[in-house]
Motif scaffolding. Structure first.
Motif, mmCIF file in Angstrom:
data_model
loop_
_atom_site.group_PDB
_atom_site.id
_atom_site.type_symbol
_atom_site.label_atom_id
_atom_site.label_comp_id
_atom_site.label_asym_id
_atom_site.label_seq_id
_atom_site.Cartn_x
_atom_site.Cartn_y
_atom_site.Cartn_z
ATOM 1 N N VAL A 105 -6.216 12.806 -6.601
ATOM 2 C CA VAL A 105 -6.513 11.551 -6.337
ATOM 3 C C VAL A 105 -5.085 11.059 -5.597
ATOM 4 C CG1 VAL A 105 -6.433 9.344 -7.343
ATOM 5 C CG2 VAL A 105 -8.023 11.084 -8.186
ATOM 6 N N ALA A 106 -3.930 11.382 -5.873
ATOM 7 C CA ALA A 106 -2.757 11.160 -5.259
ATOM 8 C C ALA A 106 -2.734 11.679 -3.771
ATOM 9 C CB ALA A 106 -1.569 11.680 -5.899
ATOM 10 N N LEU A 112 1.013 -1.180 -0.089
ATOM 11 C CA LEU A 112 -0.028 -0.058 -0.125
ATOM 12 C C LEU A 112 0.704 1.411 0.050
ATOM 13 C CD1 LEU A 112 -2.909 -1.043 2.635
ATOM 14 C CD2 LEU A 112 -2.889 -0.794 0.129
ATOM 15 N N LEU A 121 1.619 6.721 -6.971
ATOM 16 C CA LEU A 121 0.670 7.847 -7.371
ATOM 17 C C LEU A 121 1.347 9.120 -7.201
ATOM 18 C CD1 LEU A 121 -2.486 6.520 -5.728
ATOM 19 C CD2 LEU A 121 -2.247 6.666 -8.241
ATOM 20 N N GLY A 146 1.238 4.012 -3.172
ATOM 21 C CA GLY A 146 0.947 5.399 -2.644
ATOM 22 C C GLY A 146 2.190 6.222 -3.413
ATOM 23 N N ALA A 199 -5.567 12.200 -1.923
ATOM 24 C CA ALA A 199 -6.613 11.360 -1.026
ATOM 25 C C ALA A 199 -5.908 9.870 -0.720
ATOM 26 C CB ALA A 199 -7.732 11.141 -2.028
ATOM 27 N N ALA A 200 -5.092 9.500 -1.611
ATOM 28 C CA ALA A 200 -4.485 8.318 -1.522
ATOM 29 C C ALA A 200 -3.442 8.315 -0.374
ATOM 30 C CB ALA A 200 -3.801 7.454 -2.465
ATOM 31 N N TRP A 201 -2.652 9.441 -0.103
ATOM 32 C CA TRP A 201 -1.554 9.588 0.459
ATOM 33 C C TRP A 201 -2.104 10.187 2.156
ATOM 34 C CZ3 TRP A 201 3.005 7.764 0.188
ATOM 35 C CH2 TRP A 201 3.985 8.222 0.999
#
Length: 407
Positions: free
Chosen positions: A193-194, A27, A34, A31, A196-198
């Motif tokens: 988007v990146a 995961l 991304l 991240g 939010a993922a981080w």
């Protein structure tokens, strides 16, 4: 890359404790990928739209060169702020802030008008410079035994992001019926988007002691450190000249704007091949001089061929160009690690090479814009590019010898 990977057991333990509990390495790696993908579209998406921007705004060649140059300059100038940000809020939160600021800059430059275009480009590039300096430390912290692999993947994703910016911007603009402003603004979406993922990593991780990120004064008196820095700056200049001017040059030579963007995209996509392979292979030997000759020869032939060579060979020239630029970037990062005797020296040399190197790199796209406007063709820009290649080869051959810097 072996210098990074030979961390002590204590260092590995500290790295494991720094990682947030409950996050699988896969995961974290996703991240990171991304984030890395978003560090180039803001730079490579300008080139394909440059003919339309100039036609719609009356932008001169010199100002167009400045539009390409300013973001590269910001990578070096604002990258120096990364250690300060890390000490205040930690590296993970620093990456999150950088991604949000990157998205803001991408939105700003798409609101219309030259002032906002320049302002948004500066804001976006400042964020990229900061995040780009922080990420290698995160890679070393979270993947102490796989730093070489993760660095190669990170570099390859940078190239993929550059390819996406170069190849998809114009088709997206045409498919969605947008102007150049909307096409530039689109790249804020993957940045968000990146972010939010981080976000989970930024919220869960503690702020580490970042004192090791302080630059060392001894490097500024070391000739080897300056040779590594010069190679980093000159090879970066070769890449950003291509990002900024290749599509416009191809349009001048008879390509339509979509085909020009696709050629640039293929070239950028090819960078990922040697960007992934060169760090691994070059680190196996103490002397990297043969690799310097290879990775400089490829863009020398590729870009000058695209500017003044036979049009029928354009796709082949683009492939050579991309392979060479990817190899140059991978080798520059590898030399930073191999020429440092320990992790602290590597961090200090990286800060110097990127901070000064990107400022040097900024001159290339600007000079090409000026020379092109003065000459009215691409012959003199091709000669300038060849000269920069030879200078990069000279400093690279000195930096690639089996020595280490003194701090």
């Amino acid at each position: 890359m072996r210098t990074i990977e030979r961390d002590s057991g204590a260092g590995s333990a500290r790295a494991e404790r720094a990682a947030a509990p409950g996050f699988h390495p896969v995961l974290i790696g996703l991240g990171l990928m991304l984030v890395a993908f978003n560090l180039r579209p803001a730079l490579s998406s300008i080139g394909p739209l440059l003919p339309g921007i100039r036609a719609g705004t009356g932008l001169s060649g010199a100002l167009a060169g400045a539009l390409v140059t300013l973001p590269v300059l910001c990578l070096g100038v604002f990258g120096r702020l990364a250690p300060v940000l890390v000490r205040r809020i930690g590296p993970d939160a620093g990456v999150l802030v950088g991604l949000v600021v990157l998205a803001l800059g991408l939105v700003l430059r798409g609101l219309g008008g030259l002032p906002l275009l320049f302002l948004g480009s500066v804001v976006a590039a400042a964020a990229i410079g900061i995040v780009g300096v922080i990420l290698p430390g995160i890679v070393k912290r979270d993947f102490p035994d796989r730093a070489g692999l993760m660095t190669g993947l990170y570099t390859a994703l940078l190239c993929l992001g550059a390819a996406a910016g170069a190849g998809f911007t114009v088709p997206l603009r045409q498919g969605l019926g947008l102007g150049w402003e909307g096409a530039l603004m689109l790249w804020a979406a993957p940045a968000l988007v990146a972010a939010a993922a981080w976000l989970p990593f930024a919220r869960a991780r503690p702020i580490p002691n970042a004192a090791a990120a302080q630059p060392g004064g001894g490097l500024w008196r070391d000739p080897l450190a300056w040779q590594v820095t010069a190679f980093m700056g000159l090879q970066s200049s070769l890449a950003y000249i291509v990002f900024g001017w290749l599509p416009a040059a191809l349009v001048d030579r008879g390509f339509d704007i979509v085909a020009a963007g696709l050629v640039a995209s293929v070239s950028a996509l090819a960078q990922g091949v040697l960007a992934l392979l060169v760090p691994t292979l070059a680190a196996r030997r103490p002397d990297q001089r043969p690799w310097v000759i290879l990775v400089i020869a490829l863009p020398l032939v590729g870009f000058t061929g695209l500017l003044v060579g036979p049009i029928a060979l354009a796709w082949g020239f683009a492939l050579l160009l991309g392979l060479g630029l990817g190899g140059c970037f991978g080798l520059a990062l590898t030399l930073i690690v191999l020429r440092a005797g320990d992790p602290r020296a590597a961090a200090e040399l990286s800060a110097m090479a990127q901070g000064v190197g990107y400022c040097v790199a900024a001159l290339g796209p600007f000079l090409v814009g000026v020379v092109h406007e003065v000459s009215g063709g691409w012959g003199l820009p091709a000669a300038l590019y060849a000269g920069l290649c030879l200078a990069a080869a000279g400093f690279g051959l000195m930096a690639a010898r089996d020595r280490t810097v003194r701090i």
